[in-house]
Write an enzyme that holds these catalytic residues in place. Structure first.
Site, short mmCIF file in Angstrom:
data_model
loop_
_atom_site.label_atom_id
_atom_site.label_comp_id
_atom_site.label_asym_id
_atom_site.label_seq_id
_atom_site.Cartn_x
_atom_site.Cartn_y
_atom_site.Cartn_z
N HIS A 123 1.22 -1.36 -0.31
CA HIS A 123 -0.29 -0.39 0.04
C HIS A 123 0.70 1.34 0.14
CE1 HIS A 123 -4.34 1.85 1.14
NE2 HIS A 123 -3.37 2.27 1.07
N ASN A 293 -11.02 0.17 -5.09
CA ASN A 293 -11.87 1.61 -4.43
C ASN A 293 -12.52 2.79 -5.29
OD1 ASN A 293 -10.00 0.38 -2.30
ND2 ASN A 293 -8.75 1.22 -2.39
#
Ligand SMILES: OC[C@@H]1[C@@H](O)[C@H](O)[C@@H](O)c2[nH]c(CCc3ccccc3)c[n+]21
Length: 449
Positions: A123, A293
């Site tokens: 991430h 997302n």
């Protein structure tokens, strides 16, 4: 008794999400190596108010109490990321047992509290030692990533049912290599496509490693922002097509179709390399799910001066915008999911992030913190999610961004996305009204909506 309008399918998975550099703190503790975000945050001028992840939410020490916060919401899953440089301080080779141990303890704490761990391998916080060797610009990164993935699968796959290779490769390349607003802060239209290509080669190599060692599920997480034309002029329609290909297809197409959209050569011109054909064979691996997302949409118009897309977003009148400048547009979530199904087939999908930053009053009266705008955003988007399921999308779950206020990258602590408020001076966590709504949604599987 009629079924409540917004009741979700039985077994729908409800979670919340965070990421390592944004919440953990202690980035160099217990033998961890620096990541590029540790470096970037300590580079003067890169971070709002000079904020860094040195402490953040101190989750590295407070993880047990934070798991109790998750339990209080009734979360069924928790999406977190692993700081690669904690586990492999140089990125490859030597494993740091104390780094591995933190994630092992976190996973055990989650399982003991009935919460399914959902681990993201990358991430954004690439080990600095690998950036020194070229990072995402070095083709060897596919092997470095697969080596790291294998270490994690061997250590945790017996307890982690769901993995993701990457979070949002588009942000890494657009922010980190094209515009330079994010780590590692490069500004090159020649580097961005190479980094994008190697990110997806690495994701493919990680999935291959999982097929050799894993027993559960692995996927990849993309940010998708649906693009709508400002007008039906040929120029605006072409600009919208370019913007859509650049953000929404540049990574999903090679991963799920084994090809790049033609618009990318149009956008990058001589900066779009001729990649070896075999590369796409590595990138195009079967995934068990895709994480999407979703935050907002963009209305797009042609602009010859806009680099490199020749397209710009058009602010929408009389609409609510979040603190990060994103229009509240829940229909875009439904449209995103139906588009994804039509283009890539009915792959199992999760919304791995969805949320909003609004200004929260600093005063917390009697342990209550009302956040009407965030609560309204949540309610609207969960209804839009239900519409997508009714339209036949194979949606398996939803992770709210974020469990708690945290370090919003270069925007620092100023943008608050949390269901829990964090007082960063005291580390006190306080549930917001949106947390209470979410807990009711989980408890009733959506019937309260
Ligand atoms: O900005 C809120 C969250 C971040 O805190 C997460 O780490 C990251 O995964 C994430 N992605 C997006 C949408 C993509 C995006 C990110 C930054 C800027 C513009 C778009 C929003 N968020």
């Amino acid at each position: 008794m009629t079924r409540p309008r917004f009741r979700f399918p039985d077994g729908f998975h409800w979670g919340a999400a965070t990421s390592a550099y944004q919440i953990e703190g202690s980035p160099l503790a217990d033998g961890a190596g620096p990541s590029i975000w540790q470096r970037f945050a300590h580079t003067p001028g890169m971070m709002a108010n000079g904020d860094t992840g040195d402490i953040a939410c101190d989750h590295y020490h407070r993880y047990k109490a934070d798991v109790q916060l998750m339990r209080a919401l009734g979360l069924q899953g928790y999406r977190f990321s692993i700081n690669w440089a904690r586990v492999l301080p140089e990125g490859t080779g030597r494993v740091n047992p104390k780094g591995l141990d933190f994630y092992s303890r976190l996973v055990d704490e989650l399982l003991e509290n009935g919460i399914a761990p959902n681990a993201t391998l990358f991430h954004w916080d690439l080990p600095a030692a690998l950036d020194d060797r070229g990072g995402w610009l070095n083709r060897d990164v596919a092997h470095w990533f697969a080596e790291y993935a294998e270490v994690m699968f061997k250590a945790l796959d017996d307890r982690v049912p769901r993995w993701a290779t990457l979070n949002e490769p588009w942000v890494v390349t657009d922010g980190g290599y094209l515009h330079g607003a994010l780590a590692p802060g490069h500004r090159s239209k020649y580097e961005a496509p190479i980094a994008a290509h190697n990110l997806m080669r690495a994701s493919g190599a990680g999935i291959q490693a999982y097929r050799a060692h894993g027993k559960h599920e692995i996927g990849v997480v993309f940010n998708i922002e649906p693009k709508y034309p400002h007008s039906d002029s040929a120029e605006d329609l072409a600009a919208t097509r370019r913007a859509h290909a650049y953000m929404n297809q540049q990574f999903a197409d090679p991963a799920l179709l084994g090809s790049y959209p033609p618009e990318l050569k149009e956008i990058f011109g001589d900066a779009w390399p001729e990649f070896p054909a075999d590369d796409l064979k590595l990138t195009h691996q079967k995934v068990d799910f895709v994480g999407i997302n979703y935050y907002t949409r963009a209305v797009v118009k042609h602009d010859p001066n806009a680099y490199p897309l020749k397209a710009v977003p058009v602010p929408q009148p009389n609409k609510t915008y979040t603190e990060t400048g994103w229009e509240v547009f829940e229909q875009g979530l439904t449209d995103t999911l139906t588009w994804f199904k039509e283009r890539y087939g009915n792959i199992p999908l999760y919304i791995t992030e969805n949320g909003s930053a609004f200004y929260d009053p600093p005063v917390v009266e009697n342990g209550e913190l009302d956040d009407p705008l965030r609560t309204n955003y949540l309610r609207k988007h969960l209804k839009a999610l239900h519409d997508a399921i009714e339209a036949g999308v194979n949606l398996k779950g939803y992770y709210a961004w974020s469990l708690m206020d945290n370090l919003e990258w270069s925007l620092g602590f100023s943008k608050r996305f949390g269901l829990y408020h964090v007082d960063f001076a005291t580390q006190q966590r306080t549930p917001k009204a949106s947390a209470k709504l979410y807990a009711q949604v989980i408890e009733s599987n959506g019937s309260v909506l």
